[in-house]
Design a protein around this motif. Structure first.
Motif, PDB file in Angstrom:
ATOM      1  N   ALA A  14       0.838  -1.295   0.172  1.00  0.00           N
ATOM      2  CA  ALA A  14      -0.045   0.069   0.151  1.00  0.00           C
ATOM      3  C   ALA A  14       0.847   1.488   0.181  1.00  0.00           C
ATOM      4  N   ILE A  48      -4.810   0.916   6.192  1.00  0.00           N
ATOM      5  CA  ILE A  48      -5.059   2.214   5.146  1.00  0.00           C
ATOM      6  C   ILE A  48      -3.619   3.092   5.358  1.00  0.00           C
ATOM      7  N   ALA A 106      -6.083   1.387   0.601  1.00  0.00           N
ATOM      8  CA  ALA A 106      -6.224   0.397   1.574  1.00  0.00           C
ATOM      9  C   ALA A 106      -5.891  -0.861   1.152  1.00  0.00           C
ATOM     10  N   ASP A 107      -5.369  -1.552   2.437  1.00  0.00           N
ATOM     11  CA  ASP A 107      -5.172  -2.981   2.227  1.00  0.00           C
ATOM     12  C   ASP A 107      -6.327  -3.601   2.816  1.00  0.00           C
ATOM     13  N   CYS A 108      -7.299  -3.624   2.290  1.00  0.00           N
ATOM     14  CA  CYS A 108      -8.547  -4.253   2.591  1.00  0.00           C
ATOM     15  C   CYS A 108      -9.094  -5.607   2.092  1.00  0.00           C
ATOM     16  N   VAL A 114     -11.781  -5.577  -2.918  1.00  0.00           N
ATOM     17  CA  VAL A 114     -12.887  -4.425  -2.926  1.00  0.00           C
ATOM     18  C   VAL A 114     -14.473  -5.079  -3.508  1.00  0.00           C
ATOM     19  N   PHE A 126     -16.921   1.724  -1.143  1.00  0.00           N
ATOM     20  CA  PHE A 126     -15.505   1.696  -0.540  1.00  0.00           C
ATOM     21  C   PHE A 126     -14.846   3.458  -0.748  1.00  0.00           C
ATOM     22  N   GLN A 136      -8.778   7.659  -4.067  1.00  0.00           N
ATOM     23  CA  GLN A 136      -8.724   6.280  -3.304  1.00  0.00           C
ATOM     24  C   GLN A 136      -8.502   5.177  -3.953  1.00  0.00           C
ATOM     25  N   ALA A 139      -7.194   0.743  -3.685  1.00  0.00           N
ATOM     26  CA  ALA A 139      -6.784  -0.413  -2.834  1.00  0.00           C
ATOM     27  C   ALA A 139      -6.003  -1.214  -3.500  1.00  0.00           C
ATOM     28  N   ASN A 146      -5.961  -4.374  -3.265  1.00  0.00           N
ATOM     29  CA  ASN A 146      -6.879  -5.566  -4.050  1.00  0.00           C
ATOM     30  C   ASN A 146      -6.067  -6.961  -3.995  1.00  0.00           C
TER      31      ASN A 146
END
Length: 554
Positions: A179, A397, A421-423, A426, A432, A483, A485, A487
């Motif tokens: 990230a 994040i 974001a490291d989520c 998505v 998001f 924004q 990610a 992913n």
């Protein structure tokens, strides 16, 4: 006989987890009057009776090797627990472990009662306020060892084989380094860092980078689905609605697993008489991980039953069948199969486990009641999340911020902001983006605007309105922000997703605090928020007060 109705909760962000004593007033009046009663609370009254974020006073020492690797941390925190004694120092220490991964760490913490507003959870309790004060300190250490601020964080931050918290527990996965790399490019950090900080006319440029973190998921909850005789997939969810519609995003996991168009799905939620399964509270950034898993195992149970029905009726073994196109069919001869609607009708005829008259022993009693309510109406998929795995799913994040600081007025203008974001995967791109921007706005309030001040003798709030305690608005942030990610799917989520509801605030709070220090040539305020008057006092050579337990952090 009791039906609990909660169609729309509205934004709570932790403050609605525990009951307010005043909530009983409306219920009692409604009982006496036999009519609806509405309670209205002004902003001033909220400062007296509402649940505020716990204030912290802390002391921290950080040791670092010449190569920039953090080797030791010593942290002590005193929480202002208000009238309820609540505190979140452990979470603040946990945030420190995620950002620095020290080889050794000592944490000591205590929460004290004060005659001020009750304290409780607010968005990212403990982690987000620590993000705002740790970021400038991290910058100071990086400067001491001559390491770029982004590179320093990349070297020390949590990775998939790292640990979090005092128990040094594992995580499901973590890609903060990726990230940071992605954000560095998206924000064009290197170009901006090489530019002059002096903008002329009393204006200074400041660049900041920060990390937001919060645990983002749970395990062991139940999923409940019904396939109707018309081929409609009925998805039953106990997840609440905070206005983010995440309950619907979670339900998409069931639709994806069943390979059924979203238009052929119906969500049942908001009332217990709609036969809802045992679900987690909608807090802690957890629902997409927690209920993505629960929905998936319920879908797997439904698929297994469909294949079993097809094998009974058409021959062969359940393993000979697969699903697709809203049918269950023989893999070697797709013309042999049943529609979803037909399997639902057969389930009713067969009864037992197929239509919900029988169910697994390990599901929660709440889910058992819900399943009983659906029995005999279609093909039932019900299961508890027993997916193997361990470790906390982290929501991470990284934020990058550029500000313009007016040295004549102390005012801060945010020029640009980028967050990555490291989520995991998505799931819902629009939600998001909304979460990333909404949390960004909250971060501005935590670091620069929203200060709680109390009369030290009587505990009365001194900032009782919008003027004295200004929440950030669209006028305080850029119109356009970035924004993104990483992913990279989380390996312990069938849909690959982890939550980010809370660290979105912490990332901006940290990046903005870092940028303020940068604009002021390394000056450390060691407090959050850093308000305009404090900046002016510093530039004028005056003192500013952050006396212990007289100023709340948020």
């Amino acid at each position: 006989d009791l039906v609990f109705i909660n169609e729309a909760t509205g934004g709570g962000f932790g403050s609605k987890i525990g009951p307010y004593p005043t909530m009983s007033v409306t219920g009692n009046f409604s009982r006496i009057l036999n009519r609806p009663v509405q309670l209205r609370i002004t902003r001033e009254q909220e400062f007296y009776i509402g649940s505020a974020r716990s204030g912290i006073q802390g002391w921290i020492k950080i040791g670092v090797r010449e190569n920039g690797k953090v080797c030791a941390v010593d942290l002590a925190i005193v929480n202002d627990g208000g009238a309820t004694g609540g505190g979140s120092g452990n979470s603040s220490a946990q945030h420190t472990t995620v950002c620095l991964q020290p080889e050794a760490m000592r944490y000591r913490g205590i929460s004290v009662y004060t005659n001020t507003t009750p304290r409780g959870a607010q968005r990212g309790p403990g982690q987000n306020e620590m993000a705002a004060v740790l970021a400038p300190m991290t910058d100071k250490i990086a400067a001491e060892v001559g390491v770029d601020r982004v590179a320093f964080r990349r070297l020390n931050a949590l990775r998939s084989d790292g640990f979090q918290g005092g128990s040094q527990g594992p995580v499901t996965s973590s890609f903060i380094a990726e990230a940071l790399d992605q954000g560095r490019l998206a924000f064009d950090w290197d170009t901006r860092e090489a530019q002059s900080k002096d903008l002329g006319s009393g204006k200074k440029r400041g660049l900041g980078v920060g990390i937001g973190y919060h645990g983002a998921g749970g395990r062991g909850y139940d999923g409940l689905l019904k396939m109707g005789t018309d081929g409609t997939l009925h998805i039953h969810s106990g997840v609440g609605n905070l206005g983010t519609y995440s309950y619907a995003a979670n339900c998409r996991a069931a639709a994806e697993a069943m390979q059924i168009p979203w238009e052929n799905c119906e969500i049942h939620r908001g009332r217990t008489d709609r036969h809802l399964p045992h679900s987690s509270g909608q807090g802690g950034s957890n629902t997409v991980f927690t209920h993505g898993r629960a929905m998936w195992v319920a879908a797997e149970d439904m698929m297994a039953k469909m294949k079993e029905i097809a094998a009974m009726d058409l021959g062969g073994a359940p393993g000979d069948y697969e699903i697709g196109g809203e049918r269950v069919f023989n893999s070697s001869d797709p013309s042999q199969g049943l529609t979803y609607a037909q399997t639902a009708q057969r389930a009713i005829e067969l009864g037992g486990k197929f239509d919900g008259q029988e169910y697994p022993d390990d599901i929660n009693p709440i889910t058992q009641l819900a399943t009983q309510g659906l029995a005999g109406t279609g093909l039932i998929g019900v299961a508890k999340d027993n997916i193997p795995g361990q470790g906390q799913p982290p929501g991470n994040i990284v934020g990058f911020c550029e500000i313009e600081l007016d040295t004549d007025t102390g005012k801060i203008g945010i020029v640009d902001y980028a967050a990555v974001a490291d989520c995991g995967t998505v799931v819902h791109p629009k939600n998001f983006d909304n979460s990333m921007r909404g949390g960004m706005v909250w971060g501005v309030g935590l670091t620069n605007l929203e200060r709680h001040v109390y009369d030290p003798q009587n505990g009365l709030p001194a900032n009782t309105g919008l003027y004295q305690n200004k929440p950030p608005t669209n006028m305080d942030v850029p119109v356009d922000t970035i924004q993104q990610a990483v992913n990279i799917p989380d390996p312990q989520s069938p849909i690959g997703a982890r939550g980010i509801g809370e660290p979105t605030q912490g990332a901006m709070a940290a990046a903005l605090a870092s940028a303020i220090r940068d604009a002021l040539d390394g000056h450390m305020f060691n407090t959050a928020p850093t308000t305009t008057d404090m900046i002016i006092d510093h530039l004028a050579g005056n003192e500013y007060s952050t006396k212990s337990l007289k100023t709340n952090t948020f």
